[in-house]
Design an enzyme around this catalytic site. Structure first.
Site, PDB file in Angstrom:
ATOM      1  N   LYS A 180      79.130 -28.049  61.012  1.00 37.52           N
ATOM      2  CA  LYS A 180      78.522 -27.675  62.285  1.00 37.52           C
ATOM      3  C   LYS A 180      79.536 -27.821  63.421  1.00 37.52           C
ATOM      4  O   LYS A 180      80.459 -28.634  63.318  1.00 37.52           O
ATOM      5  CB  LYS A 180      77.337 -28.622  62.588  1.00 37.52           C
ATOM      6  CG  LYS A 180      76.117 -28.414  61.721  1.00 37.52           C
ATOM      7  CD  LYS A 180      75.015 -29.412  62.089  1.00 37.52           C
ATOM      8  CE  LYS A 180      73.776 -29.216  61.243  1.00 37.52           C
ATOM      9  NZ  LYS A 180      73.098 -27.927  61.448  1.00 37.52           N
ATOM     10  N   ARG A 194      66.489 -27.480  52.191  1.00 39.59           N
ATOM     11  CA  ARG A 194      65.729 -26.794  51.132  1.00 39.59           C
ATOM     12  C   ARG A 194      66.236 -27.188  49.756  1.00 39.59           C
ATOM     13  O   ARG A 194      65.500 -27.147  48.776  1.00 39.59           O
ATOM     14  CB  ARG A 194      65.779 -25.271  51.373  1.00 39.59           C
ATOM     15  CG  ARG A 194      67.158 -24.685  51.344  1.00 39.59           C
ATOM     16  CD  ARG A 194      67.230 -23.316  52.024  1.00 39.59           C
ATOM     17  NE  ARG A 194      67.349 -23.421  53.478  1.00 39.59           N
ATOM     18  CZ  ARG A 194      67.408 -22.375  54.302  1.00 39.59           C
ATOM     19  NH1 ARG A 194      67.357 -21.145  53.822  1.00 39.59           N
ATOM     20  NH2 ARG A 194      67.509 -22.555  55.597  1.00 39.59           N
ATOM     21  N   LYS A 248      61.767 -34.520  54.456  1.00 38.12           N
ATOM     22  CA  LYS A 248      63.221 -34.333  54.413  1.00 38.12           C
ATOM     23  C   LYS A 248      63.877 -35.554  55.036  1.00 38.12           C
ATOM     24  O   LYS A 248      63.601 -35.892  56.194  1.00 38.12           O
ATOM     25  CB  LYS A 248      63.610 -33.066  55.182  1.00 38.12           C
ATOM     26  CG  LYS A 248      65.123 -32.887  55.377  1.00 38.12           C
ATOM     27  CD  LYS A 248      65.464 -31.583  56.108  1.00 38.12           C
ATOM     28  CE  LYS A 248      66.955 -31.497  56.452  1.00 38.12           C
ATOM     29  NZ  LYS A 248      67.307 -30.271  57.207  1.00 38.12           N
ATOM     30  N   ASP A 289      67.756 -35.814  61.477  1.00 40.65           N
ATOM     31  CA  ASP A 289      67.430 -34.888  60.394  1.00 40.65           C
ATOM     32  C   ASP A 289      66.638 -35.573  59.263  1.00 40.65           C
ATOM     33  O   ASP A 289      66.338 -34.949  58.256  1.00 40.65           O
ATOM     34  CB  ASP A 289      68.718 -34.240  59.850  1.00 40.65           C
ATOM     35  CG  ASP A 289      68.501 -32.832  59.345  1.00 40.65           C
ATOM     36  OD1 ASP A 289      67.480 -32.212  59.697  1.00 40.65           O
ATOM     37  OD2 ASP A 289      69.362 -32.348  58.576  1.00 40.65           O
ATOM     38  N   GLU A 295      70.891 -27.416  53.653  1.00 40.28           N
ATOM     39  CA  GLU A 295      70.781 -28.461  52.629  1.00 40.28           C
ATOM     40  C   GLU A 295      69.353 -28.985  52.467  1.00 40.28           C
ATOM     41  O   GLU A 295      68.996 -29.492  51.409  1.00 40.28           O
ATOM     42  CB  GLU A 295      71.723 -29.625  52.976  1.00 40.28           C
ATOM     43  CG  GLU A 295      71.194 -30.660  53.984  1.00 40.28           C
ATOM     44  CD  GLU A 295      70.910 -30.091  55.378  1.00 40.28           C
ATOM     45  OE1 GLU A 295      71.471 -29.026  55.709  1.00 40.28           O
ATOM     46  OE2 GLU A 295      70.126 -30.715  56.127  1.00 40.28           O
ATOM     47  N   ASP A 318      75.135 -25.942  54.877  1.00 37.64           N
ATOM     48  CA  ASP A 318      74.324 -26.471  55.978  1.00 37.64           C
ATOM     49  C   ASP A 318      72.828 -26.175  55.777  1.00 37.64           C
ATOM     50  O   ASP A 318      71.992 -26.699  56.498  1.00 37.64           O
ATOM     51  CB  ASP A 318      74.817 -25.879  57.305  1.00 37.64           C
ATOM     52  CG  ASP A 318      74.341 -26.666  58.519  1.00 37.64           C
ATOM     53  OD1 ASP A 318      73.809 -27.785  58.327  1.00 37.64           O
ATOM     54  OD2 ASP A 318      74.499 -26.166  59.645  1.00 37.64           O
ATOM     55  N   ASP A 334      73.304 -34.931  59.128  1.00 38.15           N
ATOM     56  CA  ASP A 334      73.619 -33.580  58.667  1.00 38.15           C
ATOM     57  C   ASP A 334      74.818 -33.033  59.425  1.00 38.15           C
ATOM     58  O   ASP A 334      74.703 -32.515  60.530  1.00 38.15           O
ATOM     59  CB  ASP A 334      72.393 -32.668  58.874  1.00 38.15           C
ATOM     60  CG  ASP A 334      72.643 -31.244  58.388  1.00 38.15           C
ATOM     61  OD1 ASP A 334      73.647 -31.026  57.680  1.00 38.15           O
ATOM     62  OD2 ASP A 334      71.821 -30.357  58.711  1.00 38.15           O
TER      63      ASP A 334
HETATM   64  N1  BES Z   1      68.942 -29.821  60.096  1.00 37.28           N
HETATM   65  C1  BES Z   1      69.245 -28.459  60.332  1.00 37.28           C
HETATM   66  C2  BES Z   1      68.176 -27.768  61.193  1.00 37.28           C
HETATM   67  C3  BES Z   1      68.037 -28.230  62.613  1.00 37.28           C
HETATM   68  C4  BES Z   1      68.691 -27.572  63.624  1.00 37.28           C
HETATM   69  C5  BES Z   1      67.193 -29.282  62.943  1.00 37.28           C
HETATM   70  C6  BES Z   1      68.530 -27.973  64.946  1.00 37.28           C
HETATM   71  C7  BES Z   1      67.052 -29.680  64.256  1.00 37.28           C
HETATM   72  C8  BES Z   1      67.707 -29.025  65.268  1.00 37.28           C
HETATM   73  C9  BES Z   1      69.327 -27.692  59.020  1.00 37.28           C
HETATM   74  O1  BES Z   1      69.805 -28.418  57.942  1.00 37.28           O
HETATM   75  C10 BES Z   1      70.281 -26.577  59.246  1.00 37.28           C
HETATM   76  O2  BES Z   1      71.426 -26.838  59.446  1.00 37.28           O
HETATM   77  N2  BES Z   1      69.781 -25.349  59.172  1.00 37.28           N
HETATM   78  C11 BES Z   1      70.577 -24.204  59.379  1.00 37.28           C
HETATM   79  C12 BES Z   1      70.174 -23.173  58.348  1.00 37.28           C
HETATM   80  C13 BES Z   1      71.107 -21.996  58.295  1.00 37.28           C
HETATM   81  C14 BES Z   1      72.430 -22.423  57.706  1.00 37.28           C
HETATM   82  C15 BES Z   1      70.465 -20.923  57.456  1.00 37.28           C
HETATM   83  C16 BES Z   1      70.326 -23.690  60.798  1.00 37.28           C
HETATM   84  O3  BES Z   1      69.191 -23.767  61.257  1.00 37.28           O
HETATM   85  O4  BES Z   1      71.266 -23.248  61.416  1.00 37.28           O
HETATM   86 ZN    ZN Z   2      69.509 -30.426  58.021  1.00 38.58          ZN
HETATM   87 MN    MN Z   3      71.900 -28.406  57.792  1.00 37.39          MN
END
Ligand code: BES
Ligand code: ZN
Ligand code: MN
Length: 457
Positions: free
Chosen positions: A239, A313, A227, A250, A311, A309, A232
């Protein structure tokens, strides 16, 4: 150094325990003698291995903190249970590599640059030690690349920068080629999910592919997919601003697989390896994707974007579909995919998912050996229903806060049915807030590739 006999000496500086370091100052060369740790002859195997890791760390930070450019290490008489000279040397040099890494391109005063330039190994076990040094050196090269990419700020390290870096991997190497798919090409391929992520960004997305042919013509390649979200923001599902700066990391999945390519090329491993980086920036804006948008993936399946968010996947699912054309022996994707992974496992283990038990076991044991652990999580069908959509074939999120890392893995699994596949969620292990990239899970991946090449410990 002329250490010819075993000396039994308990120095108070080591405090008689593992992790303690005694420093002896000498006239002439060598100018310092560091004695680390203490044997506990009665300890069991696991304790001895853990003690050796602790001693290696203590030794490495002590050496890195000294004002010396050269060091020589003798480990022959150091008891680490049944571990051999190869493993001891690898473990020691991994600790040295970790302790001496610095990232200073944006510091106007570089005084803190590590002094240590060279570490020699003094050993009676020449062949094993030589091989261990070569592998440790290759891994260090890969880790330096992976950490540097992660630590770069996102105004520098964007998808174009990642593509340019990937091209340097094939420069001057006849058996390595780099291909970069641009947005036009991705659109021709029908990668509607991938492209939905980059719509709000001013810097174009890239699907980067580096192909290394070190094995036989007919050997199926291992594919590593990272990835590469270079920043992000969350997109329209933006966020909160607290800690948002961490989202420059990210792209650590992409960084670790590019690092794996560098290490593999440096070690000239006799395998076929393909590394892919799904690179894009996730930004809000007038053209950005909206929650409730429906996109068509390269596989033909449609996805309702509930949360922009989620993204990672979306870029990975199209890259997984693309990976099928390589007829892979295995596909391993690596992603800072979910905050839920951090909740589940913290920083000590990456989350491991797989549709193949042999692949899962091989990865987990590689991680154990490299001190870069992963822990297997379930992919039971029970979790799949969370992704049901009333309007498309699936949603990109579901289940609320429950089992977030598993549900994300379930989403990916739908695009990985045609090959042995593993997914590593590294959100908690890839970086240390405020400090920097760890390069993980590259040590585990490199160990896995050494095994694939029948060259491991
Ligand atoms: N890049 C983030 C995940 C992440 C969070 C990595 C904290 C490192 C530290 C990912 O793209 C994300 O935002 N995931 C969301 C998914 C949710 C919207 C289902 C998350 O984990 O909140
Ligand atoms: Zn992300
Ligand atoms: Mn995200």
């Amino acid at each position: 150094m002329g250490v010819s006999e075993q000396v039994d000496l308990v120095l108070s500086g080591t405090k008689g325990k593992s992790g303690g370091v005694a420093r002896v100052f000498l006239k002439g060369r060598p100018s310092r003698l560091l004695i680390v740790g203490a044997d506990d002859k009665d300890a069991d195997e696991t304790t001895k291995v853990a003690a050796f890791r602790r001693d290696a760390k203590a030794m490495a930070s002590a050496v890195a903190a000294l004002d010396v450019a050269d060091a020589t290490v003798c480990l022959d008489d150091f008891d680490a249970g049944s571990a051999d000279a190869y493993w001891k040397t690898r473990t020691m040099l991994a600790a040295v590599s970790h302790a001496s890494y610095r990232f200073t391109p944006y510091k106007s005063t570089k005084a803190k640059d590590a002094k240590l330039r060279r570490v020699g190994m003094l050993s009676r076990q020449r062949a094993k030690t030589r091989r261990a040094v070569d592998h440790a050196q290759a891994l260090d090269d890969g880790l330096a690349l992976a950490k540097d990419l992660g630590n770069q700020p996102p105004n520098v390290c964007n998808p174009t920068f990642l593509a340019r870096t990937a091209r340097t991997l094939s420069r001057g190497a006849a058996n390595v080629t780099t291909t970069v798919l641009d947005e036009k090409k991705m659109s021709e391929l029908g990668m509607g999910a991938f492209l939905s992520v980059t719509r709000g960004s001013a810097t174009p997305a890239k699907l980067i592919i580096v192909n290394y042919k070190g094995g036989n013509r007919g050997d199926k390649p291992v594919v590593l997919l990272g990835k590469g979200i270079t920043f992000d923001t969350g997109g329209i599902s933006i966020k909160p601003s607290a800690s948002m700066e961490e989202m420059k990391w990210d792209m650590c999945g992409a960084a670790s697989v590019l690092g794996a390519m560098r290490a593999t090329v440096a070690a000239e491993l006799p395998i076929n390896l393909i590394v892919m980086a799904a690179a894009a920036e996730n930004m809000p804006g007038g053209r950005a994707s909206r929650p409730s948008d429906i996109v068509t993936t390269m596989s033909g399946k449609t996805v309702e974007i509930i949360n922009t968010d989620a993204e990672g996947r979306l870029v990975l699912c199209d890259a997984l579909t693309y990976a099928k054309r390589f007829k892979p022996a295995a596909v391993i994707d690596v992603a800072t995919l979910t905050g839920a992974q951090v909740v589940a496992l913290g920083s000590h283990a990456s989350a491991l998912y797989a549709n193949d038990d042999g692949l899962a076991d091989a990865l987990a044991s590689s991680g154990d050996g490299a001190g870069d652990r992963m822990w297997r999580m379930p992919l039971w069908d029970d979790y799949q229903n969370a992704l049901d959509s009333g309007f498309a074939d699936m949603k990109n999120v579901g289940g609320g806060r429950a089992a977030g890392s598993i549900v994300a893995a379930c989403f990916l699994s739908r695009f990985a049915k045609d090959f042995p596949w593993a997914h590593l969620d590294i959100a908690g292990s890839a970086y240390v807030s405020g400090k920097g990239s760890t390069g993980r899970p590259l040590p585990a991946l490199f160990e896995y590739l050494l095994k694939a090449a029948s060259l491991g410990g």
